[in-house]
Design a protein around this motif. Sequence first.
Motif, PDB file in Angstrom:
ATOM      1  N   ILE A   1       0.866  -1.174   0.000  1.00 35.77           N
ATOM      2  CA  ILE A   1       0.000   0.000   0.000  1.00 35.77           C
ATOM      3  C   ILE A   1       0.901   1.222   0.000  1.00 35.77           C
ATOM      4  N   LEU A   2       0.765   2.068  -0.992  1.00 34.05           N
ATOM      5  CA  LEU A   2       1.601   3.255  -1.166  1.00 34.05           C
ATOM      6  C   LEU A   2       3.089   2.890  -1.193  1.00 34.05           C
ATOM      7  N   GLY A   3       3.365   1.685  -1.702  1.00 32.02           N
ATOM      8  CA  GLY A   3       4.736   1.238  -1.849  1.00 32.02           C
ATOM      9  C   GLY A   3       5.326   0.572  -0.619  1.00 32.02           C
ATOM     10  N   TYR A   4       4.549   0.487   0.463  1.00 31.02           N
ATOM     11  CA  TYR A   4       5.044  -0.126   1.697  1.00 31.02           C
ATOM     12  C   TYR A   4       4.504  -1.548   1.824  1.00 31.02           C
ATOM     13  N   SER A   5       5.361  -2.471   2.172  1.00 37.83           N
ATOM     14  CA  SER A   5       4.968  -3.858   2.355  1.00 37.83           C
ATOM     15  C   SER A   5       4.185  -3.990   3.660  1.00 37.83           C
ATOM     16  N   CYS A   6       2.966  -4.579   3.563  1.00 35.98           N
ATOM     17  CA  CYS A   6       2.069  -4.648   4.713  1.00 35.98           C
ATOM     18  C   CYS A   6       1.742  -6.087   5.084  1.00 35.98           C
ATOM     19  N   LYS A   7       1.610  -6.330   6.376  1.00 38.98           N
ATOM     20  CA  LYS A   7       1.149  -7.606   6.914  1.00 38.98           C
ATOM     21  C   LYS A   7      -0.317  -7.502   7.317  1.00 38.98           C
ATOM     22  N   LYS A   8      -0.919  -8.678   7.554  1.00 39.20           N
ATOM     23  CA  LYS A   8      -2.361  -8.731   7.782  1.00 39.20           C
ATOM     24  C   LYS A   8      -2.672  -9.241   9.186  1.00 39.20           C
ATOM     25  N   ALA A   9      -3.667  -8.602   9.826  1.00 32.93           N
ATOM     26  CA  ALA A   9      -4.181  -9.047  11.131  1.00 32.93           C
ATOM     27  C   ALA A   9      -5.701  -8.999  11.087  1.00 32.93           C
ATOM     28  N   LYS A  10      -6.329  -9.781  11.958  1.00 34.04           N
ATOM     29  CA  LYS A  10      -7.794  -9.850  11.969  1.00 34.04           C
ATOM     30  C   LYS A  10      -8.299  -9.869  13.402  1.00 34.04           C
ATOM     31  N   THR A  11      -9.455  -9.247  13.606  1.00 31.36           N
ATOM     32  CA  THR A  11     -10.139  -9.324  14.884  1.00 31.36           C
ATOM     33  C   THR A  11     -11.644  -9.286  14.624  1.00 31.36           C
ATOM     34  N   ILE A  12     -12.420  -9.688  15.621  1.00 31.37           N
ATOM     35  CA  ILE A  12     -13.882  -9.680  15.508  1.00 31.37           C
ATOM     36  C   ILE A  12     -14.430  -8.841  16.663  1.00 31.37           C
ATOM     37  N   ILE A  13     -15.219  -7.833  16.314  1.00 28.36           N
ATOM     38  CA  ILE A  13     -15.820  -6.946  17.307  1.00 28.36           C
ATOM     39  C   ILE A  13     -17.318  -6.869  17.040  1.00 28.36           C
ATOM     40  N   ASN A  14     -18.105  -7.264  18.026  1.00 30.42           N
ATOM     41  CA  ASN A  14     -19.569  -7.218  17.892  1.00 30.42           C
ATOM     42  C   ASN A  14     -20.034  -7.887  16.596  1.00 30.42           C
ATOM     43  N   SER A  15     -19.471  -9.052  16.318  1.00 31.52           N
ATOM     44  CA  SER A  15     -19.818  -9.853  15.136  1.00 31.52           C
ATOM     45  C   SER A  15     -19.322  -9.248  13.826  1.00 31.52           C
ATOM     46  N   ASN A  16     -18.571  -8.150  13.899  1.00 31.54           N
ATOM     47  CA  ASN A  16     -17.964  -7.569  12.704  1.00 31.54           C
ATOM     48  C   ASN A  16     -16.545  -8.096  12.543  1.00 31.54           C
ATOM     49  N   THR A  17     -16.249  -8.632  11.380  1.00 29.52           N
ATOM     50  CA  THR A  17     -14.897  -9.089  11.083  1.00 29.52           C
ATOM     51  C   THR A  17     -14.105  -7.928  10.497  1.00 29.52           C
ATOM     52  N   ILE A  18     -12.992  -7.601  11.156  1.00 25.03           N
ATOM     53  CA  ILE A  18     -12.190  -6.459  10.742  1.00 25.03           C
ATOM     54  C   ILE A  18     -10.775  -6.924  10.429  1.00 25.03           C
ATOM     55  N   GLU A  19     -10.358  -6.656   9.222  1.00 25.59           N
ATOM     56  CA  GLU A  19      -9.001  -6.984   8.783  1.00 25.59           C
ATOM     57  C   GLU A  19      -8.181  -5.700   8.691  1.00 25.59           C
ATOM     58  N   LEU A  20      -6.956  -5.762   9.187  1.00 27.34           N
ATOM     59  CA  LEU A  20      -6.073  -4.610   9.187  1.00 27.34           C
ATOM     60  C   LEU A  20      -4.774  -4.948   8.459  1.00 27.34           C
ATOM     61  N   TRP A  21      -4.309  -4.057   7.597  1.00 30.09           N
ATOM     62  CA  TRP A  21      -3.026  -4.186   6.916  1.00 30.09           C
ATOM     63  C   TRP A  21      -2.100  -3.124   7.489  1.00 30.09           C
ATOM     64  N   TYR A  22      -0.947  -3.571   7.997  1.00 31.15           N
ATOM     65  CA  TYR A  22      -0.052  -2.661   8.701  1.00 31.15           C
ATOM     66  C   TYR A  22       1.391  -2.867   8.231  1.00 31.15           C
ATOM     67  N   THR A  23       2.188  -1.810   8.404  1.00 29.62           N
ATOM     68  CA  THR A  23       3.593  -1.876   8.025  1.00 29.62           C
ATOM     69  C   THR A  23       4.474  -1.450   9.192  1.00 29.62           C
ATOM     70  N   ASN A  24       5.673  -2.002   9.251  1.00 31.47           N
ATOM     71  CA  ASN A  24       6.671  -1.604  10.247  1.00 31.47           C
ATOM     72  C   ASN A  24       7.848  -0.867   9.603  1.00 31.47           C
ATOM     73  N   ALA A  25       7.688  -0.533   8.329  1.00 31.51           N
ATOM     74  CA  ALA A  25       8.795   0.043   7.569  1.00 31.51           C
ATOM     75  C   ALA A  25       9.202   1.430   8.053  1.00 31.51           C
ATOM     76  N   LEU A  26       8.256   2.168   8.667  1.00 34.07           N
ATOM     77  CA  LEU A  26       8.542   3.544   9.067  1.00 34.07           C
ATOM     78  C   LEU A  26       8.910   3.663  10.545  1.00 34.07           C
ATOM     79  N   ASN A  27       8.902   2.519  11.247  1.00 31.14           N
ATOM     80  CA  ASN A  27       9.250   2.501  12.672  1.00 31.14           C
ATOM     81  C   ASN A  27       8.350   3.403  13.518  1.00 31.14           C
ATOM     82  N   ILE A  28       7.090   3.500  13.131  1.00 34.00           N
ATOM     83  CA  ILE A  28       6.092   4.220  13.927  1.00 34.00           C
ATOM     84  C   ILE A  28       4.835   3.383  13.992  1.00 34.00           C
ATOM     85  N   LYS A  29       3.985   3.727  14.966  1.00 37.00           N
ATOM     86  CA  LYS A  29       2.695   3.067  15.103  1.00 37.00           C
ATOM     87  C   LYS A  29       1.585   4.092  14.917  1.00 37.00           C
ATOM     88  N   GLY A  30       0.422   3.600  14.494  1.00 35.82           N
ATOM     89  CA  GLY A  30      -0.716   4.485  14.293  1.00 35.82           C
ATOM     90  C   GLY A  30      -1.787   3.780  13.494  1.00 35.82           C
TER      91      GLY A  30
END
Length: 554
Positions: free
Chosen positions: A112-141
């Motif tokens: 995404i935007l040239g950054y390599s992303c990993k995938k995580a998943k969680t379920i909240i109130n029966s909603n399945t939510i997938e998140l793609w995140y990167t550690n390339a910039l050494n920040i969280k958010g």
Amino acid sequence: MKKISTIALCFFAIASFGQANYKITYTKSSNGKIIENQDPVIVFSNSNQTLISSKSILENKATYPYEFSLIDRSTNAINQVAKLKVDKQISTLDSTSLAKQTFELLEGEKKILGYSCKKAKTIINSNTIELWYTNALNIKGAPSVLGQNLGLVLETNRNGNYIVTATKIEKVKQFPEAIDNNKSKKPLDLLTYRDELWKSRFTTIPVFKEEIINFSDASKSNDSILRFANGTIILRKVRIPAIAKGSQVFLDVTEQSNGDAYDRTGSVFLIPMQKQTSFLDGLQNGVKTLPMYDNGNGKLYQGIVASSTYSPLLELIRFFTPFGIKQYNTITLKDKTWEERVSYRQDISELTSALSDQEIYLGTFIGNYDKGGHKVSVNLTIHPEEEVLIAKPTAVIPLFNTNNVMEMAGQEYGTLFNSEKGLEVTFTLDKDLKNARIRYITTGHGGWENGDEFVPKRNSIYLNGTEVFHFTPWREDCGSYRLYNPASGNFPNGLSSSDYSRSNWCPGTMTNPVYIDLGDLKAGTHTIQVKIPQGANEGTSFSSWNVSGVLLGN
């Protein structure tokens, strides 16, 4: 830049120097399409701190209320700040929720935007939510508080149809300026904060608060609450602000017994004041001053049909009290934990034009002969919509109402349906009415076990002599509300009185309106007729019908 908060002053003073600061812009899409006219999420982050905001907030264009969040990486705490209005700001400090978030880390990778992303998943109130995140910039958010500790979340996908995706990442010198002369009060606990923020999103108009509706000569009016019919009617003049187009309007009623053990008819109503005579005249001067309706059955019925000089009550909600809720909760039965109060809530948005930008008389009636009676609260809430979902009727014309709210002051019961004529009202339209329909509420009463309360009866509605609608109003779900009815008598067959099916009502519930389509009506005179095969009297017992009808259209 947008002024944020004094709470954030130290936060940003630390965050902005000697750190690599990033600004991430996120765009929202739904069902594969970019949401139009959206307010993009804006996140500022570095290795120590994160700000979740939006474009409108940062540009000082956000409408109240709005909210932003500040994450302190050293404590793993979220400081949520809400601006409710220009001079009111609240905040809360949440030190636990981030640590409690759990995710399933999945295989897979995408850029995404040239950054390599990993995938995580969680379920909240029966909603399945997938998140793609990167550690390339050494920040969280992240674009929300969810997934803040995974890395930098560049995409969240809820149920495959709502996606928030990063569309730009910029390196910036510092975070937004943090100056605000409106200092926050001491942070609230999280539940109170959420409650205040939620309530700020709509307008609440209190009408009655824990008022007693009873039968007593001692019931007297005061400067704000008028009482009539020995205290069984309470009335108040209320100023309603202009209601924005498309807004949703709800009426809330809560009830507890203050002594009365029985199920009673209740109604919240508006008194139309546009014509020469109003129902208020009858309340103030006696029921005999109301216009009389004569259908030939030998009785006169006061104030129930519209004429050129009079409008009947506009009924907002028809409700029925349960058997003694709260007052009789001392009655003990095995495996029965009684409810403390009964709440009724109804969408009355279709009646907006009769409410908006007006000073109106709103009243509540509960028919009872008990000195303690009932304790009632009533609120009106107005909820703005970003877009008009359904066009509201511009014409709201009360046609009839046989609910004898002045029962305890001599108003006749709705026994007029023992005549072939039934109820007939003639009205004149000054101009054509499009999409005309009747908002019709009907309930049958009385006669004990052989009466219309317990016997299904067909309701037939005629327009200009032609039947346009018929149905048999009946409720078979009354047993679902047993826990609201502590004083409901138990019978040898194993049922309680509140369990029995009835003519469109159950103790402790509302009766919903039925909508009768009339099509487009031409300007001129029209007649509506209601016929019900009302049961005959049995000794001193008799049947009656409370019906109300409001003509809606554009």
